[in-house]
Design a protein around this motif. Sequence first.
Motif, PDB file in Angstrom:
ATOM      1  N   ALA A 278       0.826  -1.211   0.000  1.00 55.39           N
ATOM      2  CA  ALA A 278       0.000   0.000   0.000  1.00 55.39           C
ATOM      3  C   ALA A 278       0.857   1.256   0.000  1.00 55.39           C
ATOM      4  CB  ALA A 278      -0.934  -0.015   1.209  1.00 55.39           C
TER       5      ALA A 278
ATOM      6  N   ASP B 122       0.681   3.881  -1.840  1.00 52.02           N
ATOM      7  CA  ASP B 122      -0.086   5.111  -2.026  1.00 52.02           C
ATOM      8  C   ASP B 122      -1.189   5.269  -0.987  1.00 52.02           C
ATOM      9  OD1 ASP B 122       1.274   5.895  -4.449  1.00 52.02           O
ATOM     10  OD2 ASP B 122       0.204   4.284  -5.452  1.00 52.02           O
ATOM     11  N   SER B 123      -1.773   4.183  -0.556  1.00 54.28           N
ATOM     12  CA  SER B 123      -2.929   4.256   0.344  1.00 54.28           C
ATOM     13  C   SER B 123      -2.541   4.481   1.799  1.00 54.28           C
ATOM     14  CB  SER B 123      -3.758   2.970   0.234  1.00 54.28           C
ATOM     15  OG  SER B 123      -4.187   2.762  -1.093  1.00 54.28           O
TER      16      SER B 123
ATOM     17  N   ARG C  15       7.948  -1.054  -3.604  1.00 53.57           N
ATOM     18  CA  ARG C  15       6.898  -1.709  -4.388  1.00 53.57           C
ATOM     19  C   ARG C  15       7.365  -1.973  -5.814  1.00 53.57           C
ATOM     20  NH1 ARG C  15       1.535   1.656  -5.223  1.00 53.57           N
ATOM     21  NH2 ARG C  15       2.962   2.790  -6.600  1.00 53.57           N
TER      22      ARG C  15
ATOM     23  N   GLN D 149      -1.911  -6.983  -9.039  1.00 57.94           N
ATOM     24  CA  GLN D 149      -2.021  -5.527  -9.133  1.00 57.94           C
ATOM     25  C   GLN D 149      -3.358  -5.183  -9.761  1.00 57.94           C
ATOM     26  OE1 GLN D 149       1.266  -3.330 -10.930  1.00 57.94           O
ATOM     27  NE2 GLN D 149      -0.114  -1.685 -11.515  1.00 57.94           N
TER      28      GLN D 149
ATOM     29  N   SER E 139      -0.096  11.147  -1.855  1.00 56.63           N
ATOM     30  CA  SER E 139       0.336  10.177  -2.852  1.00 56.63           C
ATOM     31  C   SER E 139       1.207  10.855  -3.900  1.00 56.63           C
ATOM     32  CB  SER E 139      -0.895   9.548  -3.518  1.00 56.63           C
ATOM     33  OG  SER E 139      -0.505   8.733  -4.594  1.00 56.63           O
TER      34      SER E 139
ATOM     35  N   ARG F  35      -6.774   3.755  -6.558  1.00 56.53           N
ATOM     36  CA  ARG F  35      -5.338   3.870  -6.825  1.00 56.53           C
ATOM     37  C   ARG F  35      -4.891   2.621  -7.573  1.00 56.53           C
ATOM     38  NH1 ARG F  35      -6.105   5.915  -1.316  1.00 56.53           N
ATOM     39  NH2 ARG F  35      -5.664   8.165  -1.317  1.00 56.53           N
TER      40      ARG F  35
ATOM     41  N   GLU G  17      -1.587   0.167  -6.794  1.00 54.71           N
ATOM     42  CA  GLU G  17      -1.475  -0.628  -5.576  1.00 54.71           C
ATOM     43  C   GLU G  17      -1.584  -2.120  -5.888  1.00 54.71           C
ATOM     44  OE1 GLU G  17      -0.228   1.254  -3.484  1.00 54.71           O
ATOM     45  OE2 GLU G  17      -1.712   1.937  -2.015  1.00 54.71           O
TER      46      GLU G  17
END
Length: 425
Positions: free
Chosen positions: A97, A99-100, A116, A138, A162, A191, A194
Amino acid sequence: MQKRGSVPPDQGSNDPSRLDACYASDETYESDTSYETANIPRSTASCKLHAETIIVGGGVIGCAIAYELTRRGHEVLLIEQNEIASGSSCAAAGMLAADSEDFTHPVIAQAALESRALLHSQKDQLSALSGMELGLRQSGFITPFRSYSELSRYKENRRSSSLTEQIWWDRNTVQREAGWLNRDTYGAYYRSLESEILPVSLTRAYVRSAHRMGAAIWEGVKDIQLIGNQLGVQGIATPKGNITCKHVIIAAGLNGETLLQQARIDLPTTPVKGEIAAIQFPADQTAYKPDRTLYAEDVYIVPKANGDVWIGATSWPGKKDHSVSAYSVQRLLGAASSWVPGIKEAHFLRAWAGVRPSTPDGLPYIGECENMPGLFTAYGHYRNGILLSAVTGRWIADMLEGKRAEEIGIEALSPNRLNRKEVVR
């Protein structure tokens, strides 16, 4: 410096002072029971055990470091007191995660993106060397909201932003793209970059790949003692004998603090227990099954490559037991079904718990210890061990090859930082 490169484990050096270890067989590995070691020389007056680099800890961090070092040609011995992936790594949901997640420090936010991407680039080699499927998917993450006010609070409270694209889905788009979500959902961020992975598979793929390239793997080794002084680390003492080395890397999670206290180095961690539940949708209910990870404020729901759907996670600071309470299962399933009503018809499979190491300032301890040159730390990743595993392996390998933390840009993670007055302990 002797480098082993990709020498197969059954064609290694005949020098009895060198370590060599192998799994009992591929069948033993594939059955997920245990690893065994063979051809381990006993320590005698004329023959000492030696390895260039010793890694203590067989979780995802230690195994990622072993993989990166052996990939670069270093001689590695990895030691685990229990079984590979038996600690925090087996209790993770495996979400990448980048971005989250709301990171507290920009170094970690940037590292998450790099890790990532690095993990995705490692996938093919890991699968080829280990013969394992990593379950890497993904399909993007969805962060949903019940109202405009909830969305506003999210924006106000978010500490990190992000660095990659996120798309806003309004109510109509949510129903079109994720019809399995509650119809009262106000909207969501999507997103697309992710991804998620099977955490135990990743950990074992790292260690098996490292072994294929020449690393020695020891499991079930308890009562490890550091050997060294202010001049530097000299090795470790184990029930199998003393092992000399050039570097020791402590990647032992919650046990890292205890090991370092032997060297009068205090790098504290707090145990944080987390619980996860797994469910499975029956064949006639697949239309109600999530096809993307839901990353909400109160729960996450992760559809896995093996067909399960994982739901997590609770957070209990200070708790070290591995029991799962009925209250926690009820809480997780209740929160999940409020977002995905179809979960009420799913089959309950199991629930499990793990204990993760949190540090006083929320940052992992990564780098060389000033009090004992040659002694490195790589633990305290808390809930981001799977995500940060690949980049941690690269950082440690770079430092062992002479790069300073300042050059890499991770001085904020130095294990020596707790000497600063601003760190609350």
